[in-house]
Design an enzyme around this catalytic site. Structure first.
Site, PDB file in Angstrom:
ATOM      1  N   LYS A 242       0.839  -1.200   0.000  1.00  0.00           N
ATOM      2  CA  LYS A 242       0.000   0.000   0.000  1.00  0.00           C
ATOM      3  C   LYS A 242       0.878   1.256   0.000  1.00  0.00           C
ATOM      4  CE  LYS A 242      -0.358  -0.275   5.028  1.00  0.00           C
ATOM      5  NZ  LYS A 242      -1.230  -0.565   6.184  1.00  0.00           N
TER       6      LYS A 242
ATOM      7  N   TYR B 203      16.879  29.677   8.446  1.00  0.00           N
ATOM      8  CA  TYR B 203      15.701  30.457   8.856  1.00  0.00           C
ATOM      9  C   TYR B 203      15.627  30.570  10.374  1.00  0.00           C
ATOM     10  CZ  TYR B 203      13.499  30.329   4.224  1.00  0.00           C
ATOM     11  OH  TYR B 203      13.200  30.503   2.904  1.00  0.00           O
TER      12      TYR B 203
HETATM   13  C1  PLP Z   1      -0.481  -1.663   6.789  1.00  0.00           C
HETATM   14  C2  PLP Z   1      -1.084  -2.908   7.287  1.00  0.00           C
HETATM   15  C3  PLP Z   1      -0.289  -4.033   7.547  1.00  0.00           C
HETATM   16  C4  PLP Z   1       1.225  -4.001   7.483  1.00  0.00           C
HETATM   17  O1  PLP Z   1       1.723  -3.369   8.633  1.00  0.00           O
HETATM   18  P1  PLP Z   1       3.303  -3.333   8.947  1.00  0.00           P
HETATM   19  O2  PLP Z   1       3.391  -2.807  10.317  1.00  0.00           O
HETATM   20  O3  PLP Z   1       3.900  -2.418   7.932  1.00  0.00           O
HETATM   21  O4  PLP Z   1       3.781  -4.711   8.784  1.00  0.00           O
HETATM   22  C5  PLP Z   1      -0.933  -5.201   7.909  1.00  0.00           C
HETATM   23  N1  PLP Z   1      -2.273  -5.267   8.024  1.00  0.00           N
HETATM   24  C6  PLP Z   1      -3.062  -4.189   7.808  1.00  0.00           C
HETATM   25  C7  PLP Z   1      -4.531  -4.315   7.974  1.00  0.00           C
HETATM   26  C8  PLP Z   1      -2.501  -2.979   7.453  1.00  0.00           C
HETATM   27  O5  PLP Z   1      -3.282  -1.909   7.252  1.00  0.00           O
END
Ligand code: PLP
Length: 358
Positions: free
Chosen positions: A35, A254
């Site tokens: 994702k 800055y």
């Molecule tokens: C993003 C996500 C994962 C993966 O999580 P990590 O901590 O990156 O391993 C697993 N399950 C769900 C439902 C998620 O949204």
């Protein structure tokens, strides 16, 4: 012409990390989580690099799923949040995306559109973000089974505190999930994120859903990815575009929030918060340059940062600094900035091109 600022994506390290995950959970299938554009690493290329070795890909949005299908990825794809409308449900079925159902509307859309679909029930075991309650599981499962075009593949849940091995919330959640498992023993079960994959062997079940460890960052505040045996996949690089010497008492950047306590050599690097380098990185945040660790000084600007290179034997224009990667981990930078590696990796901006290395 690029200004030289870039992120190098090491696909060999990615495959190494996937193999390491296999060894940690040898009896489970792997949903490789890609994702958010593969945690900022380029979802398509990440998926292509893992297609031969993984069992499927998990994404958060339908667009992310369709991007993989358009790139020719024909492995199973799981839509972790399910669909957001009847229209999305139709598209997801056409693209053969496995769907999470976490509310009655999603089930209704699937019932109405009549196309075959493989579905997972998401169970809220205590995180209270998504999912049906354990008390609703039997009814949802019956409704799915009543539809000949739907296949109930499995049930899943998400752990809120898997990154804290002693947190009692995990046991409470697992006890809830065990009740759902007892109701549906013959479907697939899926619980583990990266943290649980590493530290909670009992949660591995039929499928695991690792994300961050594939990219070589750590899900834990107190353990580095290196200690866990994972290799960083992204190296964020930026060239030196200016070098100057300043006197004691002179300020940098800055607001003049850094003042030289010694005659100081300052190098300016071509990266800033518009590239995804965190603006709230404090003075002293480590940067790697010419074989040594140097420190960020002065505020992060939109397009540039400044580092103290007084202790380096040699610096010249075009020398490449590593903002995070092998020598300085993204987790180290993240913890200096009061955030997590996940956020820094996913916030790399489009202005920073990806370069892939096999
Ligand atoms: C993003 C996500 C994962 C993966 O999580 P990590 O901590 O990156 O391993 C697993 N399950 C769900 C439902 C998620 O949204």
């Amino acid at each position: 012409m690029s200004r030289g600022t870039r992120a190098i994506i090491d696909l060999a390290a990615l495959r190494f990390n996937h193999q390491k995950v296999r060894q940690l959970a040898p009896n489970s299938k792997i949903w490789s989580v890609v994702k958010a554009n593969g945690y900022g690493h380029g979802a398509t290329r990440i998926a292509q690099a893992l297609a031969a070795s993984t069992d499927g890909f998990a994404v958060a949005t339908l667009d992310e799923a369709c991007e993989l299908r358009q790139a020719g990825i024909d492995k199973p794809i799981l839509l972790l949040e399910g669909t957001a409308s009847a229209g999305q449900t139709g598209v997801a079925c056409e693209e053969n995306i496995e769907l999470v159902i976490h509310n009655p509307e999603q089930l209704q859309w699937l019932v109405e559109q009549k196309k075959p679909a493989r579905v997972w029930l998401k169970i809220d075991t205590g995180m209270h973000r998504l999912g049906i309650s354990v008390a609703q599981v039997a009814e949802f499962a019956k409704q799915v089974s009543n539809q000949l075009h739907l296949t109930l593949v499995g049930i899943m849940t998400h752990l809120a505190s898997a990154d804290e091995p002693d947190n009692p919330q995990t046991d409470e959640q697992l006890a809830q999930f065990a009740q759902a498992q007892a109701l549906l023993p013959n479907v697939q079960h899926c619980i583990s994120n990266s943290a649980a994959t590493v530290s909670l062997v009992d949660t591995h079940a039929n499928w695991i859903r690792p994300g961050i460890i594939l990219y070589g960052a750590s899900p834990f505040a107190d353990k580095t990815a290196k200690q866990l045996g994972f290799k960083p996949v992204m190296s964020l690089l930026a060239p030196v575009i200016a070098v100057r010497n300043i006197d004691v008492g002179e300020k940098v950047g800055y607001g003049g929030n850094w003042t030289a306590k010694r005659p100081t050599s300052v190098a300016t690097l071509a990266i800033g918060y518009a590239d995804g380098y965190p603006r709230h990185a404090p003075n002293g945040t480590p940067v790697w340059l010419n074989g040594q660790q140097v420190e960020l000084i002065g505020r992060v600007s939109m397009d540039m940062i400044t580092v103290d290179v007084t202790d380096l034997a040699h610096v010249e224009l075009g020398d490449e600094a590593v903002l995070w990667g092998e020598q300085v981990s993204v987790d180290t930078v993240a913890s200096a900035c009061n955030t997590i590696g996940y956020e820094l990796l996913t916030r790399r901006s489009l202005r920073v091109p990806l370069q892939f290395r096999d």
